[in-house]
Design a protein around this motif. Structure first.
Motif, PDB file in Angstrom:
ATOM      1  N   THR A 153       0.818  -1.230   0.000  1.00  0.00           N
ATOM      2  CA  THR A 153       0.000   0.000   0.000  1.00  0.00           C
ATOM      3  C   THR A 153       0.839   1.262   0.000  1.00  0.00           C
ATOM      4  OG1 THR A 153      -1.771  -1.146   1.184  1.00  0.00           O
ATOM      5  CG2 THR A 153      -1.820   1.261   1.194  1.00  0.00           C
ATOM      6  N   ALA A 154       1.817   1.345   0.895  1.00  0.00           N
ATOM      7  CA  ALA A 154       2.599   2.577   1.034  1.00  0.00           C
ATOM      8  C   ALA A 154       3.394   2.874  -0.233  1.00  0.00           C
ATOM      9  CB  ALA A 154       3.531   2.473   2.232  1.00  0.00           C
ATOM     10  N   ALA A 155       4.034   1.852  -0.781  1.00  0.00           N
ATOM     11  CA  ALA A 155       4.823   2.047  -2.000  1.00  0.00           C
ATOM     12  C   ALA A 155       3.937   2.484  -3.164  1.00  0.00           C
ATOM     13  CB  ALA A 155       5.570   0.766  -2.347  1.00  0.00           C
ATOM     14  N   GLU A 156       2.736   1.949  -3.213  1.00  0.00           N
ATOM     15  CA  GLU A 156       1.819   2.302  -4.302  1.00  0.00           C
ATOM     16  C   GLU A 156       1.316   3.744  -4.199  1.00  0.00           C
ATOM     17  OE1 GLU A 156      -1.089  -0.758  -3.919  1.00  0.00           O
ATOM     18  OE2 GLU A 156       0.094  -2.248  -5.032  1.00  0.00           O
ATOM     19  N   LEU A 157       1.350   4.317  -2.994  1.00  0.00           N
ATOM     20  CA  LEU A 157       0.920   5.702  -2.809  1.00  0.00           C
ATOM     21  C   LEU A 157       1.992   6.705  -3.220  1.00  0.00           C
ATOM     22  CD1 LEU A 157      -0.886   5.524   0.650  1.00  0.00           C
ATOM     23  CD2 LEU A 157      -1.920   6.248  -1.498  1.00  0.00           C
ATOM     24  N   ALA A 158       3.240   6.254  -3.317  1.00  0.00           N
ATOM     25  CA  ALA A 158       4.352   7.175  -3.535  1.00  0.00           C
ATOM     26  C   ALA A 158       4.200   8.076  -4.758  1.00  0.00           C
ATOM     27  CB  ALA A 158       5.664   6.386  -3.607  1.00  0.00           C
ATOM     28  N   PRO A 159       3.755   7.562  -5.927  1.00  0.00           N
ATOM     29  CA  PRO A 159       3.652   8.446  -7.104  1.00  0.00           C
ATOM     30  C   PRO A 159       2.731   9.651  -6.890  1.00  0.00           C
ATOM     31  CG  PRO A 159       3.566   6.141  -7.769  1.00  0.00           C
ATOM     32  CD  PRO A 159       3.480   6.155  -6.268  1.00  0.00           C
ATOM     33  N   ARG A 160       1.826   9.536  -5.927  1.00  0.00           N
ATOM     34  CA  ARG A 160       0.917  10.640  -5.599  1.00  0.00           C
ATOM     35  C   ARG A 160       1.694  11.902  -5.219  1.00  0.00           C
ATOM     36  NH1 ARG A 160      -3.889   9.305  -1.350  1.00  0.00           N
ATOM     37  NH2 ARG A 160      -4.565  11.388  -0.743  1.00  0.00           N
ATOM     38  N   TYR A 161       2.908  11.722  -4.691  1.00  0.00           N
ATOM     39  CA  TYR A 161       3.685  12.854  -4.183  1.00  0.00           C
ATOM     40  C   TYR A 161       4.885  13.185  -5.061  1.00  0.00           C
ATOM     41  CZ  TYR A 161       0.957  11.446  -0.141  1.00  0.00           C
ATOM     42  OH  TYR A 161      -0.076  11.101   0.685  1.00  0.00           O
ATOM     43  N   ARG A 162       4.899  12.666  -6.271  1.00  0.00           N
ATOM     44  CA  ARG A 162       6.078  12.824  -7.115  1.00  0.00           C
ATOM     45  C   ARG A 162       6.449  14.280  -7.346  1.00  0.00           C
ATOM     46  NH1 ARG A 162       6.855  10.448 -13.289  1.00  0.00           N
ATOM     47  NH2 ARG A 162       9.024  11.138 -13.544  1.00  0.00           N
ATOM     48  N   PHE A 163       5.464  15.149  -7.466  1.00  0.00           N
ATOM     49  CA  PHE A 163       5.746  16.541  -7.787  1.00  0.00           C
ATOM     50  C   PHE A 163       5.549  17.471  -6.588  1.00  0.00           C
ATOM     51  CE2 PHE A 163       4.384  14.480 -11.770  1.00  0.00           C
ATOM     52  CZ  PHE A 163       5.562  14.632 -12.490  1.00  0.00           C
ATOM     53  N   ALA A 164       5.468  16.914  -5.406  1.00  0.00           N
ATOM     54  CA  ALA A 164       5.285  17.734  -4.202  1.00  0.00           C
ATOM     55  C   ALA A 164       6.564  18.518  -3.888  1.00  0.00           C
ATOM     56  CB  ALA A 164       4.917  16.852  -3.020  1.00  0.00           C
ATOM     57  N   ASP A 165       6.386  19.753  -3.434  1.00  0.00           N
ATOM     58  CA  ASP A 165       7.524  20.564  -2.978  1.00  0.00           C
ATOM     59  C   ASP A 165       7.717  20.446  -1.476  1.00  0.00           C
ATOM     60  OD1 ASP A 165       8.162  21.642  -5.506  1.00  0.00           O
ATOM     61  OD2 ASP A 165       6.504  23.080  -5.316  1.00  0.00           O
ATOM     62  N   ARG A 166       6.630  20.191  -0.771  1.00  0.00           N
ATOM     63  CA  ARG A 166       6.700  20.048   0.683  1.00  0.00           C
ATOM     64  C   ARG A 166       5.624  19.085   1.137  1.00  0.00           C
ATOM     65  NH1 ARG A 166       4.222  25.946   2.653  1.00  0.00           N
ATOM     66  NH2 ARG A 166       2.538  26.003   1.126  1.00  0.00           N
ATOM     67  N   ILE A 167       5.904  18.417   2.215  1.00  0.00           N
ATOM     68  CA  ILE A 167       4.959  17.467   2.809  1.00  0.00           C
ATOM     69  C   ILE A 167       4.982  17.674   4.320  1.00  0.00           C
ATOM     70  CG2 ILE A 167       4.433  15.027   3.245  1.00  0.00           C
ATOM     71  CD1 ILE A 167       5.598  14.353   0.533  1.00  0.00           C
ATOM     72  N   VAL A 168       3.816  17.783   4.920  1.00  0.00           N
ATOM     73  CA  VAL A 168       3.691  17.908   6.366  1.00  0.00           C
ATOM     74  C   VAL A 168       3.537  16.515   6.971  1.00  0.00           C
ATOM     75  CG1 VAL A 168       2.203  18.732   8.246  1.00  0.00           C
ATOM     76  CG2 VAL A 168       2.696  20.219   6.288  1.00  0.00           C
ATOM     77  N   GLN A 189       8.928   4.248   5.549  1.00  0.00           N
ATOM     78  CA  GLN A 189      10.229   4.065   4.891  1.00  0.00           C
ATOM     79  C   GLN A 189      10.043   3.574   3.460  1.00  0.00           C
ATOM     80  OE1 GLN A 189      12.052   1.252   7.525  1.00  0.00           O
ATOM     81  NE2 GLN A 189      12.908   2.806   8.888  1.00  0.00           N
ATOM     82  N   GLN A 190       9.108   2.643   3.278  1.00  0.00           N
ATOM     83  CA  GLN A 190       8.844   2.135   1.924  1.00  0.00           C
ATOM     84  C   GLN A 190       8.295   3.234   1.018  1.00  0.00           C
ATOM     85  OE1 GLN A 190       6.256  -1.165   3.143  1.00  0.00           O
ATOM     86  NE2 GLN A 190       7.794  -2.599   2.358  1.00  0.00           N
ATOM     87  N   LEU A 191       7.419   4.075   1.562  1.00  0.00           N
ATOM     88  CA  LEU A 191       6.889   5.192   0.784  1.00  0.00           C
ATOM     89  C   LEU A 191       8.018   6.131   0.370  1.00  0.00           C
ATOM     90  CD1 LEU A 191       3.682   7.217   1.561  1.00  0.00           C
ATOM     91  CD2 LEU A 191       5.781   8.391   0.948  1.00  0.00           C
ATOM     92  N   VAL A 192       8.899   6.456   1.319  1.00  0.00           N
ATOM     93  CA  VAL A 192      10.013   7.364   1.045  1.00  0.00           C
ATOM     94  C   VAL A 192      10.930   6.780  -0.030  1.00  0.00           C
ATOM     95  CG1 VAL A 192      12.136   8.282   2.054  1.00  0.00           C
ATOM     96  CG2 VAL A 192       9.973   8.536   3.282  1.00  0.00           C
ATOM     97  N   LEU A 193      11.246   5.510   0.082  1.00  0.00           N
ATOM     98  CA  LEU A 193      12.090   4.840  -0.908  1.00  0.00           C
ATOM     99  C   LEU A 193      11.465   4.908  -2.297  1.00  0.00           C
ATOM    100  CD1 LEU A 193      14.328   2.899  -1.916  1.00  0.00           C
ATOM    101  CD2 LEU A 193      12.963   1.013  -0.982  1.00  0.00           C
ATOM    102  N   SER A 194      10.203   4.526  -2.383  1.00  0.00           N
ATOM    103  CA  SER A 194       9.527   4.512  -3.687  1.00  0.00           C
ATOM    104  C   SER A 194       9.385   5.908  -4.255  1.00  0.00           C
ATOM    105  CB  SER A 194       8.144   3.857  -3.539  1.00  0.00           C
ATOM    106  OG  SER A 194       8.274   2.502  -3.152  1.00  0.00           O
ATOM    107  N   LEU A 195       9.154   6.888  -3.396  1.00  0.00           N
ATOM    108  CA  LEU A 195       9.027   8.268  -3.868  1.00  0.00           C
ATOM    109  C   LEU A 195      10.345   8.771  -4.438  1.00  0.00           C
ATOM    110  CD1 LEU A 195       7.510  10.912  -4.182  1.00  0.00           C
ATOM    111  CD2 LEU A 195       7.984  11.410  -1.773  1.00  0.00           C
ATOM    112  N   ALA A 196      11.437   8.494  -3.757  1.00  0.00           N
ATOM    113  CA  ALA A 196      12.745   8.928  -4.261  1.00  0.00           C
ATOM    114  C   ALA A 196      13.018   8.330  -5.636  1.00  0.00           C
ATOM    115  CB  ALA A 196      13.840   8.530  -3.273  1.00  0.00           C
ATOM    116  N   LEU A 197      12.713   7.056  -5.795  1.00  0.00           N
ATOM    117  CA  LEU A 197      12.936   6.400  -7.085  1.00  0.00           C
ATOM    118  C   LEU A 197      12.022   6.989  -8.161  1.00  0.00           C
ATOM    119  CD1 LEU A 197      13.306   2.692  -5.885  1.00  0.00           C
ATOM    120  CD2 LEU A 197      15.129   4.277  -6.556  1.00  0.00           C
ATOM    121  N   ALA A 198      10.778   7.291  -7.785  1.00  0.00           N
ATOM    122  CA  ALA A 198       9.834   7.877  -8.745  1.00  0.00           C
ATOM    123  C   ALA A 198      10.298   9.253  -9.210  1.00  0.00           C
ATOM    124  CB  ALA A 198       8.440   7.975  -8.124  1.00  0.00           C
TER     125      ALA A 198
END
Length: 345
Positions: free
Chosen positions: A200-215, A318-327
């Motif tokens: 689930t977490a990894a699959e959500l990562a592309p949602r934030y691909r173009f984010a400049d900031r995250i709270v 951590q999985q979300l962060v990893l997948s987001l960085a790769l995306a």
């Protein structure tokens, strides 16, 4: 020689965390119990933690545990007061705890050395028994995480959390963990293994691909998880991660949230989780893009006592962060400008 594949080191480190928990129970329990017994005998009147970066978030978790489980007041030492300004506080009746993965930062070593000189009992919690920090302290707890491949810390962070939990529960019991407490901790490796298998977490990562900031936000035991997630976002994707306790978020920063500012909210069970309901309602009024983490939440984690939740809630993040960085086309194993051991004064 094969070319480095981005993120493989961090992914491997993340996957090893359940085994790290089991290792501490199997191989580290005896040594931690002996340290706990000594601290219980000392009966410190207050505890001071000193740490940097990711280890600072582990120390914050230990601060909550110490005040809630042991009833001992806690504070944080400002290393610069000692190293830059030459302060020599009166540390009598205190336990000063240095938390560091490498145990190599000169400022933490100096704080522990000066604290011991000024009458404190001292403890180092590291992933390196041969480190200068371990040598400077009276007592040492090895978190037994093994070599960490990626610059961004994952398995050393959770090993610190688990070792500090075992230590503080041991102090509460006067040494060895009570049978019921050990039984609860023995569930954690299996729960972690199942949680890491959830995509689930990894699959959500592309949602934030173009984010400049995250709270990121949470209260009580969940607050260190929010802070650690924000740091990992900054380290690996170069996104401005803004971490707030749920209470602090309502005291002003809430005004910046809107549909374009994603929010990761850690909201489990217990008093801390219940207190986040108001925060989530206010974020809803702001129409913020919120993903919740916890039992029954968007990113579901096991329903456990709140004091255990940080050992699990951080894993999908951590999985979300990893997948987001790769995306985003980044290599989270080797963030720009960073190295594994950071030395500060």
């Amino acid at each position: 020689m094969t070319a480095h594949q981005a993120g493989v080191g961090m992914a491997t480190d993340i996957a090893e965390q359940p085994a790290g928990y089991a290792r501490l129970l199997d191989e580290g329990a005896g040594a931690i119990a002996r340290v706990a017994a000594q601290i219980a005998e000392w009966q410190p009147k207050f505890v001071l933690f000193t740490a940097r970066g990711t280890s600072d978030h582990a120390a914050l978790y230990a601060a909550y545990l110490t005040e809630i489980q042991l009833g001992i007041p806690v504070g944080l030492v400002s290393p610069s007061a000692v190293t830059l300004f030459g302060a020599r506080p009166r540390f009598a009746d205190a336990l000063v705890v240095g938390v560091s993965q490498s145990g190599g930062s000169p400022d933490l070593v100096e704080v522990v050395r000066v604290a011991r000189e000024q009458g404190a009992h001292t403890l180092a919690v590291t992933n390196n028994a041969a480190s200068p920090l371990a040598a400077a302290a009276e007592l040492h707890v090895d978190v037994l995480a093994g070599h960490e491949r990626a610059v961004a810390a994952t398995k050393t962070y959770t090993a610190e959390l688990f070792a500090l939990l075992m230590l503080i529960e041991g102090v509460k019991a006067g040494g060895e963990l009570p049978a019921d407490e050990r039984a609860e901790l023995e569930r954690i490796p299996g729960l972690a293994e199942k949680l890491l298998a959830d995509p689930t977490a990894a699959e959500l990562a592309p949602r934030y691909r173009f984010a400049d900031r995250i709270v990121t936000t949470g209260r009580g035991y969940a607050y260190p998880t929010a802070r650690e997630t924000a740091l990992k976002l900054m380290e690996t994707s170069y996104i401005a991660g803004l971490a707030f306790s749920g209470a602090d978020l309502l005291h002003g920063p809430l005004a910046m949230t809107d549909p374009d500012v994603p929010v990761l909210a850690v909201a489990g069970s217990g008093p801390g989780g219940e207190s986040m309901r108001e925060v989530l309602a206010k974020l809803g009024e702001r129409r913020a893009d919120v993903v919740t983490i916890g039992a029954g939440m968007t990113i579901g984690t096991p329903a456990v006592d709140e004091k255990y939740a940080p050992l699990l809630d951080i894993l999908p993040l951590q999985q979300l962060v990893l997948s987001l960085a790769l995306a985003r086309g980044e290599d989270p194993d080797a963030p720009r400008g960073l190295k594994k051991v950071t030395e500060t004064l």
